[in-house]
Every structure is written in structure tokens, then in C-alpha cells.
Design an enzyme around this catalytic site. Structure first.
Site, PDB file in Angstrom:
ATOM      1  N   ARG A 123       0.766  -1.263   0.036  1.00  0.00           N
ATOM      2  CA  ARG A 123      -0.125   0.066  -0.120  1.00  0.00           C
ATOM      3  C   ARG A 123       1.017   1.161  -0.013  1.00  0.00           C
ATOM      4  O   ARG A 123       1.994   1.144   0.231  1.00  0.00           O
ATOM      5  CB  ARG A 123      -0.890   0.056   1.055  1.00  0.00           C
ATOM      6  CG  ARG A 123      -0.244  -0.041   2.555  1.00  0.00           C
ATOM      7  CD  ARG A 123      -1.446   0.085   3.742  1.00  0.00           C
ATOM      8  NE  ARG A 123      -0.734   0.578   4.935  1.00  0.00           N
ATOM      9  CZ  ARG A 123      -1.177   0.857   6.042  1.00  0.00           C
ATOM     10  NH1 ARG A 123      -2.718   0.684   6.035  1.00  0.00           N
ATOM     11  NH2 ARG A 123      -0.783   1.008   7.296  1.00  0.00           N
ATOM     12  N   ASN A 161      -5.261   8.227   4.024  1.00  0.00           N
ATOM     13  CA  ASN A 161      -5.010   7.314   5.173  1.00  0.00           C
ATOM     14  C   ASN A 161      -3.686   7.537   5.730  1.00  0.00           C
ATOM     15  O   ASN A 161      -2.941   7.016   4.831  1.00  0.00           O
ATOM     16  CB  ASN A 161      -5.298   6.219   4.821  1.00  0.00           C
ATOM     17  CG  ASN A 161      -5.735   5.299   6.177  1.00  0.00           C
ATOM     18  OD1 ASN A 161      -6.661   5.511   7.040  1.00  0.00           O
ATOM     19  ND2 ASN A 161      -4.919   4.313   6.246  1.00  0.00           N
ATOM     20  N   GLU A 162      -3.478   7.671   6.946  1.00  0.00           N
ATOM     21  CA  GLU A 162      -2.124   7.774   7.237  1.00  0.00           C
ATOM     22  C   GLU A 162      -0.925   8.149   6.440  1.00  0.00           C
ATOM     23  O   GLU A 162       0.007   7.688   6.193  1.00  0.00           O
ATOM     24  CB  GLU A 162      -1.938   6.291   7.824  1.00  0.00           C
ATOM     25  CG  GLU A 162      -2.743   5.977   9.207  1.00  0.00           C
ATOM     26  CD  GLU A 162      -2.387   4.620   9.567  1.00  0.00           C
ATOM     27  OE1 GLU A 162      -2.630   4.182  10.712  1.00  0.00           O
ATOM     28  OE2 GLU A 162      -1.637   3.810   8.853  1.00  0.00           O
ATOM     29  N   GLU A 319      -8.363   5.514  14.675  1.00  0.00           N
ATOM     30  CA  GLU A 319      -7.968   3.969  14.568  1.00  0.00           C
ATOM     31  C   GLU A 319      -7.153   3.551  16.013  1.00  0.00           C
ATOM     32  O   GLU A 319      -6.354   4.232  16.467  1.00  0.00           O
ATOM     33  CB  GLU A 319      -7.021   3.433  13.510  1.00  0.00           C
ATOM     34  CG  GLU A 319      -7.580   3.399  12.323  1.00  0.00           C
ATOM     35  CD  GLU A 319      -6.779   3.231  11.379  1.00  0.00           C
ATOM     36  OE1 GLU A 319      -5.584   2.370  11.658  1.00  0.00           O
ATOM     37  OE2 GLU A 319      -6.646   3.454   9.927  1.00  0.00           O
ATOM     38  N   GLU A 367      -3.726  -7.960   6.793  1.00  0.00           N
ATOM     39  CA  GLU A 367      -4.099  -7.690   8.163  1.00  0.00           C
ATOM     40  C   GLU A 367      -5.166  -8.499   8.655  1.00  0.00           C
ATOM     41  O   GLU A 367      -6.000  -8.242   9.501  1.00  0.00           O
ATOM     42  CB  GLU A 367      -4.561  -6.399   8.120  1.00  0.00           C
ATOM     43  CG  GLU A 367      -3.476  -5.093   8.033  1.00  0.00           C
ATOM     44  CD  GLU A 367      -3.879  -3.867   8.113  1.00  0.00           C
ATOM     45  OE1 GLU A 367      -3.245  -2.908   8.728  1.00  0.00           O
ATOM     46  OE2 GLU A 367      -4.707  -3.570   7.323  1.00  0.00           O
ATOM     47  N   LYS A 368      -5.175  -9.660   8.087  1.00  0.00           N
ATOM     48  CA  LYS A 368      -6.386 -10.819   8.498  1.00  0.00           C
ATOM     49  C   LYS A 368      -5.925 -11.378   9.952  1.00  0.00           C
ATOM     50  O   LYS A 368      -7.132 -11.678  10.693  1.00  0.00           O
ATOM     51  CB  LYS A 368      -6.432 -12.021   7.747  1.00  0.00           C
ATOM     52  CG  LYS A 368      -5.052 -12.726   7.421  1.00  0.00           C
ATOM     53  CD  LYS A 368      -5.207 -13.869   6.623  1.00  0.00           C
ATOM     54  CE  LYS A 368      -4.084 -14.798   6.368  1.00  0.00           C
ATOM     55  NZ  LYS A 368      -2.946 -14.201   5.654  1.00  0.00           N
ATOM     56  N   HIS A 370      -4.871  -9.212  12.304  1.00  0.00           N
ATOM     57  CA  HIS A 370      -5.260  -7.823  13.037  1.00  0.00           C
ATOM     58  C   HIS A 370      -6.620  -8.064  13.629  1.00  0.00           C
ATOM     59  O   HIS A 370      -7.552  -8.162  13.151  1.00  0.00           O
ATOM     60  CB  HIS A 370      -4.956  -6.459  12.129  1.00  0.00           C
ATOM     61  CG  HIS A 370      -5.093  -5.311  12.996  1.00  0.00           C
ATOM     62  ND1 HIS A 370      -6.044  -4.698  13.849  1.00  0.00           N
ATOM     63  CD2 HIS A 370      -3.914  -4.570  13.122  1.00  0.00           C
ATOM     64  CE1 HIS A 370      -5.448  -3.712  14.269  1.00  0.00           C
ATOM     65  NE2 HIS A 370      -4.188  -3.355  13.900  1.00  0.00           N
TER      66      HIS A 370
END
Length: 663
Positions: A123, A161-162, A319, A367-368, A370
Site C-alpha cells: 500500500r 489515510n495515514e 484507529e 491484516e487478517k 489484526h
């Protein structure tokens, strides 16, 4: 643009019908089949969710091919959420470009300092200064704003985002060209740049701005001021992208507030968030607990700093995690009570919204593992039940919404440029850890039951009785004047090793250390004395120092609070204080850690007239934060604490939080 003197988040709450603390998460329905969406909304209502951040990583779904947009699914999700009474913080979806864009325009991909291209597959694979990326990103923003600007579910825009999480430092040709423009604006002439950068050293003198490059991989240490300016530029480049999206959104939807999620936490130093705060309609932050003995103190520190970046006004926790994350070497689940304590600590320091990554735990992707509000185990799980209990708690705490943080008597200065420069290469030691020194002071104050604010260097210094400025390395003349005025006005200043050393160009203040603060402190240091990893020194107050020592010469009007007992500086001053009228300026020349600082604090708090607001018998086991008329008592321990000395408090459960109304 300022929407009004009222924080925009209050506008959302009025639209919702009443003041409340918002509760929710990132929502990624495009990762799931349509039949799951109705279950999501039902479970959201069960958990008390009031808001979701939507479409953050959906660019490839929204624009599957260049110029071809598909909003059918997003239309349905927006309508479904609105029907369920859930508001939407709609993302501009520009965080990660789709495969077709990088295939057609590989020139948008970032380049590392060693010349390697960062390829797609993760990303944030885009250059902040790429005009091609900017063109495509703004086209998507325009389409989204035009389509959804009047949608009744929309309460805010979420830019990207971020920003800078993975692509802050780009060394590409686009970055080089933008860096030169930035330098022309900053310095005006190449002669002024040569002076600021000290280019007489190592034959680096420039004759033209076009000769200048980013600090790419070099044969030795790159020019220090070039490194500093590239850090400033990189933060500004991302800020410029934020502005570009924000300005278009304001043009098309002027009544919808705009934010982006900062990352005020731990080791996230590349973005100068104090400088960014004025660019958004309300401050938002992401925070994840970092492992270690001061983990929850760091959470409090970061939430505290976020609240002061926001000017004491409420902000949005965009978040954090319900339990384990996926990106640490070992990802430990949170203990019972920690989910609520983490969330309410942010609320205590000003958050008016508590949101997580993410709503439904992913079935696939990086991120599964997370954690999420709705875990793989589903609604019949301890984690979901804890989430729902937190939703109920936040609903009960609705009267807190909109209240401002109450200023403390003690301020800890956090300065991004000092952080950047103090940890540069070719320094007396590369072991220096800027945020750790500040956190140690914060922990020592928590242990003593003392509230402290963490604030940027341009904050309201005069409002405090005691200011602590750990490793305030970069001190321009204007900041030195402000600190002198603070002390002259009766304030009490404490600073530490490697402070006051350089100006805004990373040039040494000559005449002996600590440079810009030398006369105020009444001391002079000819040479630093950094310590090796296995070295420590004893002080005559019973504490032990590490990392650093100084060979200090003290003036006649300086009191020595502690001497070195061992090491090269034995019998010399280790901690000093100089009275200036009714104020004072103190210097701590070694790293003492939280325990050593705790022993020193009474010597520093007493002259400033700072006392704790909690009973001393609680022994620092409880953190106090105050918003308006509400006192948050946060149990820092895994054991119950009797807090019945305060009416209505009773027993504070392990890792528990009690909120008292003390109007």
C-alpha cells in the site's frame, strides 16, 4: 477556512440528534459479499456503533479502469448505513493507487535513498510530489465529492489515510525537482542556502539550485542541514497533498468538515503534526500500543500530545486496536479490561470519538490477523461482548462530549525538529532516543501522581508553572527568548543533556554548551561525555545515570542538586539549578530513567509550587486526567485500587477507569 469557532465534530452530533461520544471503526464492505452487509449493520447497532470510516482502500473498486467509475456498491452501502442510523466519515480512497494506474504510470512509484523502486503489492506506493498521481487522485476526489456531498449519512471527509506511513521519504526525480522549489522558497538565493547548509565544508558549495539533490546514498555522512531540510520538505510535501485534496473538498462541499488521521505515537517522527494541525477542521489520530514496560504510559503520552496539538479541543481517535495487531514481532492479545482502559484513556485526553481498525476482521490479506470489533469468532465471543460493553459505557459518558481538557501545572515540550536533528548521524552518540527521554519524565510524573501536558514548542508556555524540555536540541533565537521570558516571569524550566546546542540551521551555538541556554542555566560545558553501552555512573543522591554525562562548570549563582560520584566526571555537577527572580532554570546532564527522575522530582516540583491532585497513598497507581468537570481515574496497574477517598469513586478495578463528575 474555518467553519466556525465551534469544533466541527459538534455539528455531527447535532445532526445525530444529541451530544454523544462517537463509536465505530474503519468499514470495508467491499471485502465481503453483499449478504454480509445486512448482518454488519445489525451487529453494529448491537454494539452501539454510531460512525464508520468508509472506502479507505477502495480506489480499485471505485475506478476499475482509468476514468471509468463504479459507485453502485458504495451507493448501496451509504444508504444502508444511513437507514441503520450510522454516520459516515467518507474517505477519498487515494491511499493506495490501483494496479492500472501504476502499470500505465510507473513514474508515480516512490524511490528509496539507495535508488530502489518501491513496487505495488502492498500500500501507499505513490510519490507525494508526483504530478501524475496528484492529477488522478484529485479526479477521484472530485467524483466522490460531487456524488456524495449531499448524502445524509456523510458527516466528514477522510483525506487519504495515514499520510506518510510508508512513503514519507521519496528520493525520486519528482522529489528532487520539488525539493529545489521548496529550497528556493525557503532561502531565496543559493548564497543563503550555502550559508545555511555550511557548504564550505567538504567542498559542497552550490552555484545553482539545479545542482542540489535529495540526500541520497552518499559515500559518507550527507550534509546535516541538507538532511534536516529534506525532513522538513518531506513533511511539507505530504501536507501539500493534504491541502490539495482538502481544498477541492471545501470547494465542492463547504459545509462538510475535513480531517485526516495523524499517527501521533511512539517512533512516528517524520511528520510534524504540530505544523499540520491547522490544516484540518478537527484533529484525528491513530494509535497502537507499543510493547514494553511503559506501554500504557506511552499511550497516555501520545493521547495527551494529540489533545494539545488540537489546542485542548476535542479530537477524533480514528484507529486503535480491540486486541492484538499483526505487525509486531509477537502480537499479544489484550488482557481483560485493556480494551476499555485504552479507549477511555484517549477519551480522558480529549477524544470525542473512539474508533478501531477495523469493524469486521478480514478473512484474507496482510491484516487478517489484526483484531477487529467483530472478530473471526463472530458476535458470540468475549471480544465482541467487550466491544458492546464499551459502546454502552461511551453512551453513558455522553455528557463528556465537547468538553475541553483542563490545563495542568506541568508541561513537557515535544519538538519534532529536535527529535529529527538529535538523532542524526555523526553525533556524540547514536544511542540517543528522543521520545524515550520525554516518556521517562512523563512516567516519573505519573508515578508521583502529577498531571502533565505534552505540548509542542510553539504552545502556550507561559501558562505553566513548570516546563520540562527534554533534549531540546534545536533552539532558534526566538525560542531561547521565549524560554528566558518564561523564567523571568516566574516560571521554572528544566532541560536536559544535548539541549540548546544548535540553531534552526543545525549550526552550533558557539562559546560552549548548552549554547542558546548557557546563560539562562548559568553553566558551561566544554566537551560532552557520552557513555558506552555497558557504562553507568552513580550520583550522590542515590540515582544512577546512563547514556550521557557532561563536564559542567557552574556559575557562582548556580545550586548543584546532585554530583557525580563515579566516572570521568566524579565530583562534578550532574544536576544544577539557577534561580532567576522568582523563577529558575535547571539542567539534568544524564539519563536517569523513570526511577532516577522520581527521586529528583521533589527538588524540581517544590520551587514551582506543583503538588499532586490525588492522595499520595495511591502511590502513582492511578492516572488522573480532567475534561471540563469530569475526572478520569485510570488504574495503571493489574490490581484493584481503593479510591474511595474521592466521593463516589469506591474500588477501581484492575485496569479499570472511573469517571467522576466534580462540578
Amino acid at each position: 477556512m474555518t467553519l466556525s469557532n465551534e469544533l466541527p465534530i459538534r455539528r455531527w452530533l447535532r445532526r445525530a440528534g444529541s451530544a454523544r461520544l462517537e463509536f465505530g471503526a474503519d468499514y470495508n464492505p467491499d471485502q465481503w459479499p453483499r449478504e454480509v452487509w445486512d448482518d454488519d449493520v445489525r451487529a453494529m447497532r448491537e454494539a452501539g456503533v454510531t460512525i464508520v470510516s468508509l472506502a479507505i482502500f477502495s480506489w480499485a473498486r471505485l475506478e476499475p479502469r482509468a476514468g471509468e467509475f463504479d459507485f453502485t456498491w458504495l451507493d448501496e452501502v451509504m444508504d444502508l448505513l444511513h437507514a441503520g442510523g450510522i454516520s459516515v466519515d467518507l474517505a477519498t480512497a487515494t491511499a493506495s493507487p490501483p494496479p492500472w494506474l501504476t502499470r500505465e504510470h510507473p513514474e508515480i512509484l516512490p524511490v528509496t535513498r539507495t535508488g530502489e523502486t518501491l513496487w505495488p503489492g502492498a500500500r501507499q506506493h505513490w510519490r507525494p510530489t508526483s504530478p501524475v498521481f496528484r492529477e488522478h487522485a484529485l479526479r477521484l476526489v472530485r467524483e466522490l465529492a460531487t456524488r456524495y456531498g449531499d448524502h445524509p449519512a456523510l458527516v466528514a471527509w477522510h483525506v487519504n489515510n495515514e499520510l506518510g506511513c510508508h512513503n514519507v521519504y521519496d528520493y525520486s526525480d519528482d522529489a528532487a525537482a520539488a525539493f529545489r522549489i521548496w529550497l528556493r522558497h525557503r532561502y531565496g538565493t543559493v548564497e543563503a542556502l550555502n550559508h545555511a547548509w555550511g557548504t564550505a565544508f567538504w567542498s559542497q558549495r552550490y552555484d545553482d539550485f539545479e545542482e542540489i539533490l535529495p540526500p541520497r546514498l552518499a559515500a559518507s555522512h550527507p550534509n546535516p542541514t541538507q538532511q534536516l531540510d529534506f525532513k522538513r520538505f518531506s513533511s511539507d510535501a505530504l501536507k501539500d497533498h493534504l491541502r490539495a485534496e482538502r481544498d477541492l473538498l471545501r470547494e465542492l462541499t463547504p459545509e462538510v468538515p475535513v480531517t485526516t488521521n495523524f499517527m501521533v505515537m511512539g517512533q512516528q517522527k517524520p511528520m510534524n503534526y504540530a505544523d499540520w494541525a491547522g490544516e484540518v477542521d478537527f484533529v484525528s489520530n491513530d494509535h497502537y500500543v507499543l510493547p514494553g514496560p511503559q506501554a500504557r504510559d506511552e499511550l497516555s503520552f501520545s493521547a495527551n500530545l494529540t489533545g494539545n496539538i488540537a489546542g485542548g479541543r476535542p479530537w477524533f481517535l480514528m484507529e486503535h486496536s480491540t486486541s492484538a495487531v499483526n505487525w509486531q514481532p509477537v502480537n499479544v492479545a489484550k488482557k481483560p479490561g485493556e480494551l476499555a482502559r485504552d479507549s477511555l484513556t484517549h477519551v480522558a485526553h480529549g477524544a470525542d470519538a473512539v474508533c478501531f481498525f477495523q469493524w469486521r476482521q478480514s478473512k484474507a490479506g496482510a491484516e487478517k490477523y489484526h483484531s477487529a470489533m467483530l472478530p473471526h469468532a463472530g458476535t458470540d465471543s468475549d471480544l465482541f461482548r467487550a466491544v458492546a460493553r464499551l459502546g454502552e459505557r461511551l453512551h453513558e459518558l455522553a455528557p463528556v462530549a465537547g468538553s475541553h481538557r483542563r490545563r495542568a501545572d506541568v508541561g513537557i515540550i515535544h519538538d519534532w525538529e529536535s527529535w529529527w536533528v538529535a538523532e542524526h548521524d555523526s553525533h556524540p552518540t547514536d544511542r540517543l532516543n528522543y521520545p524515550q527521554e520525554a516518556l521517562d519524565w512523563y512516567t516519573a510524573l505519573l508515578d508521583a501522581g502529577i498531571r502533565a501536558d505534552v505540548l509542542p514548542a510553539d504552545g502556550p508556555l507561559q501558562e505553566y508553572r513548570l516546563l520540562i524540555a527534554p533534549i531540546l536540541h534545536v533552539v532558534p533565537a526566538a525560542l531561547a527568548d521565549r524560554l528566558r521570558d518564561f523564567v523571568a516571569g516566574g516560571g521554572h524550566l528544566v532541560t536536559t543533556y544535548f539541549s540548546g546546542i544548535v540553531d534552526e540551521n543545525d549550526h552550533i551555538w558557539l562559546g560552549g554548551y548548552p549554547g542558546a541556554l548557557r546563560d539562562l542555566l548559568g553553566i558551561r560545558i566544554e566537551e560532552f561525555g557520552p557513555l558506552l553501552d555497558d557504562e553507568s555512573v552513580e550520583l550522590d543522591n542515590g540515582t544512577t545515570g546512563s547514556l550521557w554525562t557532561d563536564r559542567i562548570d557552574v556559575g557562582d549563582d548556580v545550586e548543584v542538586l546532585a554530583h557525580y560520584k563515579t566516572g570521568e566526571q566524579a565530583e562534578r555537577a550532574a544536576v544544577t539549578r539557577r534561580e532567576v527572580g522568582s523563577g529558575s532554570a535547571a539542567y539534568v546532564s544524564t539519563r536517569l530513567g523513570p526511577d532516577g527522575l522520581a527521586a529528583l522530582l521533589p527538588e524540581l516540583l517544590g520551587p514551582a509550587g506543583v503538588t499532586g491532585e490525588l492522595p499520595p497513598e495511591w502511590g502513582g497507581r492511578v492516572e488522573l486526567a480532567i475534561r471540563g468537570d469530569h475526572w478520569f481515574l485510570i488504574n495503571r496497574t493489574d490490581e484493584a485500587v481503593d479510591v474511595s477517598a474521592l466521593p463516589g469513586a469506591g474500588i477501581l478495578e484492575p485496569r479499570g477507569v472511573v469517571v467522576l463528575h466534580r462540578g
